[in-house]
Motif scaffolding. Sequence first.
Motif, PDB file in Angstrom:
ATOM      1  N   VAL A 192       1.209  -3.353  -7.955  1.00  0.00           N
ATOM      2  CA  VAL A 192       2.112  -3.612  -6.814  1.00  0.00           C
ATOM      3  C   VAL A 192       2.683  -2.287  -6.296  1.00  0.00           C
ATOM      4  O   VAL A 192       2.682  -2.024  -5.090  1.00  0.00           O
ATOM      5  N   CYS A 193       3.158  -1.444  -7.235  1.00  0.00           N
ATOM      6  CA  CYS A 193       3.846  -0.205  -6.831  1.00  0.00           C
ATOM      7  C   CYS A 193       2.878   0.857  -6.312  1.00  0.00           C
ATOM      8  O   CYS A 193       3.180   1.553  -5.341  1.00  0.00           O
ATOM      9  N   ARG A 194       1.724   0.984  -6.976  1.00  0.00           N
ATOM     10  CA  ARG A 194       0.827   2.116  -6.648  1.00  0.00           C
ATOM     11  C   ARG A 194      -0.184   1.789  -5.563  1.00  0.00           C
ATOM     12  O   ARG A 194      -0.707   2.688  -4.922  1.00  0.00           O
ATOM     13  N   GLU A 195      -0.493   0.498  -5.413  1.00  0.00           N
ATOM     14  CA  GLU A 195      -1.528   0.171  -4.412  1.00  0.00           C
ATOM     15  C   GLU A 195      -1.056  -0.779  -3.316  1.00  0.00           C
ATOM     16  O   GLU A 195      -1.277  -0.533  -2.140  1.00  0.00           O
ATOM     17  N   MET A 196      -0.407  -1.876  -3.747  1.00  0.00           N
ATOM     18  CA  MET A 196      -0.063  -2.897  -2.753  1.00  0.00           C
ATOM     19  C   MET A 196       0.964  -2.388  -1.735  1.00  0.00           C
ATOM     20  O   MET A 196       0.762  -2.476  -0.526  1.00  0.00           O
ATOM     21  N   ILE A 197       2.073  -1.854  -2.239  1.00  0.00           N
ATOM     22  CA  ILE A 197       3.128  -1.383  -1.330  1.00  0.00           C
ATOM     23  C   ILE A 197       2.619  -0.242  -0.450  1.00  0.00           C
ATOM     24  O   ILE A 197       2.786  -0.299   0.783  1.00  0.00           O
ATOM     25  N   PRO A 198       1.943   0.763  -1.026  1.00  0.00           N
ATOM     26  CA  PRO A 198       1.426   1.824  -0.151  1.00  0.00           C
ATOM     27  C   PRO A 198       0.462   1.293   0.915  1.00  0.00           C
ATOM     28  O   PRO A 198       0.528   1.706   2.072  1.00  0.00           O
ATOM     29  N   ALA A 199      -0.408   0.350   0.541  1.00  0.00           N
ATOM     30  CA  ALA A 199      -1.390  -0.168   1.520  1.00  0.00           C
ATOM     31  C   ALA A 199      -0.680  -0.943   2.632  1.00  0.00           C
ATOM     32  O   ALA A 199      -0.995  -0.779   3.815  1.00  0.00           O
ATOM     33  N   ALA A 200       0.281  -1.786   2.256  1.00  0.00           N
ATOM     34  CA  ALA A 200       1.005  -2.571   3.280  1.00  0.00           C
ATOM     35  C   ALA A 200       1.808  -1.640   4.182  1.00  0.00           C
ATOM     36  O   ALA A 200       1.869  -1.835   5.399  1.00  0.00           O
ATOM     37  N   ALA A 201       2.404  -0.603   3.587  1.00  0.00           N
ATOM     38  CA  ALA A 201       3.207   0.340   4.380  1.00  0.00           C
ATOM     39  C   ALA A 201       2.315   1.116   5.335  1.00  0.00           C
ATOM     40  O   ALA A 201       2.633   1.286   6.512  1.00  0.00           O
ATOM     41  N   LYS A 202       1.174   1.546   4.826  1.00  0.00           N
ATOM     42  CA  LYS A 202       0.261   2.348   5.646  1.00  0.00           C
ATOM     43  C   LYS A 202      -0.196   1.586   6.893  1.00  0.00           C
ATOM     44  O   LYS A 202      -0.273   2.140   7.986  1.00  0.00           O
ATOM     45  N   GLU A 203      -0.453   0.303   6.723  1.00  0.00           N
ATOM     46  CA  GLU A 203      -0.913  -0.507   7.870  1.00  0.00           C
ATOM     47  C   GLU A 203       0.234  -1.111   8.669  1.00  0.00           C
ATOM     48  O   GLU A 203      -0.007  -1.889   9.600  1.00  0.00           O
ATOM     49  N   GLY A 204       1.464  -0.812   8.253  1.00  0.00           N
ATOM     50  CA  GLY A 204       2.608  -1.366   8.996  1.00  0.00           C
ATOM     51  C   GLY A 204       2.673  -2.881   8.914  1.00  0.00           C
ATOM     52  O   GLY A 204       3.153  -3.554   9.825  1.00  0.00           O
ATOM     53  N   LEU A 205       2.207  -3.447   7.799  1.00  0.00           N
ATOM     54  CA  LEU A 205       2.137  -4.911   7.700  1.00  0.00           C
ATOM     55  C   LEU A 205       3.391  -5.553   7.128  1.00  0.00           C
ATOM     56  O   LEU A 205       3.573  -6.760   7.231  1.00  0.00           O
ATOM     57  N   ALA A 206       4.250  -4.755   6.478  1.00  0.00           N
ATOM     58  CA  ALA A 206       5.433  -5.342   5.831  1.00  0.00           C
ATOM     59  C   ALA A 206       6.704  -4.745   6.417  1.00  0.00           C
ATOM     60  O   ALA A 206       6.816  -3.533   6.568  1.00  0.00           O
ATOM     61  N   ASP A 207       7.654  -5.622   6.742  1.00  0.00           N
ATOM     62  CA  ASP A 207       8.956  -5.153   7.212  1.00  0.00           C
ATOM     63  C   ASP A 207       9.942  -5.021   6.055  1.00  0.00           C
ATOM     64  O   ASP A 207      11.014  -4.444   6.213  1.00  0.00           O
ATOM     65  N   ALA A 208       9.613  -5.610   4.906  1.00  0.00           N
ATOM     66  CA  ALA A 208      10.482  -5.522   3.722  1.00  0.00           C
ATOM     67  C   ALA A 208       9.655  -5.875   2.494  1.00  0.00           C
ATOM     68  O   ALA A 208       8.506  -6.327   2.615  1.00  0.00           O
ATOM     69  N   VAL A 209      10.260  -5.633   1.321  1.00  0.00           N
ATOM     70  CA  VAL A 209       9.603  -5.945   0.044  1.00  0.00           C
ATOM     71  C   VAL A 209      10.545  -6.847  -0.764  1.00  0.00           C
ATOM     72  O   VAL A 209      11.748  -6.594  -0.858  1.00  0.00           O
ATOM     73  N   ASP A 210       9.961  -7.912  -1.324  1.00  0.00           N
ATOM     74  CA  ASP A 210      10.724  -8.917  -2.070  1.00  0.00           C
ATOM     75  C   ASP A 210      10.141  -9.005  -3.490  1.00  0.00           C
ATOM     76  O   ASP A 210       9.001  -8.564  -3.743  1.00  0.00           O
TER      77      ASP A 210
END
Length: 404
Positions: A192-210
């Motif tokens: 989640v920390c090393r791949e998922m969050i960076p990938a979602a952030a890079k594509e601008g897909l997430a406005d927040a993390v829960d």
Amino acid sequence: MSETTKTRRLWRDIHVFDGLRTLPEPMAVISEGARIVSLVPMREFDEATVEGCHDMGRGGVMTPGLVDCHTHLVFGGSRADEFEARLEGASYEEIARRGGGILSTVTATREASKEQLLELARPRLEALIADGVTTVEIKSGYGLTVEDELKMLRVARRLGEVLPVRVVTTLLGAHALPPEFKDDSDGYIDLVCREMIPAAAKEGLADAVDVFCEKIAFSVAQCERVFEAAEAHGLPIKAHAEQLSNLGGTAMAARHGALSADHIEYLDDAGIQAMRQAGSVAVILPGAFHTLRETQQPPIAALREAGVPMAVATDANPGSSPLFMPTLMLNLACTLFRLTPQEALAGMTAHGATALGLKGGGRIQEGATADLCIWDIDTPAALAYAVQPGRLRQRLFQGELTHA
Ligand code: NIG
Ligand code: FE
């Protein structure tokens, strides 16, 4: 569009709930283009200002468009079988521990294509829109691989393009432990920390993390790692916390400046004080309380006394809250938790917007976005009092009439 061609609309003699309170006397309201430009008491209203305005009618109640700040609308499959099992005595936790619950939705969601998920989610979101929603938050959390979580977020973003509603997306990778990581929950949190969050952030897909901070999900320490990763990518955070037990996830989330802590039936005083200091919103989810036949009440009186803003949301999801009717939540928040109708309405307008980081959202005031609902009722409290579809007379999204 040039200044001169912007549509002007006028409502006369209307009772206005402005997102925080009911205004004391009937009002005249004018919108121009996507904005509210005038809000005056009827007795001060000057007919000379109406020239060029569309007459939108008289009477009724105007509220900001509803803000449903916590949903899980994108998912595959159904959990009707689990509903039956719970009625026969199985608990939500037992079902989760034997691999049902969230994980059964994960299997169905992984199997579905982006197109299929979009077609499944569309009528759910249309139901919210028909009940007055103009802003909705949609979480991922049923994919639990990088690709499947991104797939869910893409579907959520797409929904905001195909329907007249503002969609705010939240990455909920830390929702449940996927079967591939059985016995290695720290390994999953690494993903989640090393791949998922960076990938979602890079594509601008997430406005927040829960996160889901609970014994059947992730520990306080694991959730804190997720928040640190979110912070490193500039993403705001929120938490499902203190839903089934008191682990202290809310206080930790508040220390990280969480936008909100959600559910919070088991929240203690230390958690409330931490929320107050951080300015976090308490998101009250009466649909999950009702569906799970929970008996532990969220600490409403203490939150009220501490001045922690309370939002109300559907938590619409296939397991703990298969309820797709925001105005029902207003009613349940009052009947189950003794919120006042005004508090419930503020919870689904101004405070709901704050829980999403949308400053100044969910308000009716000069200069605000014209996201509006006009209801065929005579007092704002009636919206929480009766559960009755069909009362939405008009709905405006960014000044455009989408329902009349
Ligand atoms: O908000 N608490 C955890 N997550 C969801 C439930 C999701 C599900 O049961 O599918 C909730 O209640
Ligand atoms: Fe939830």
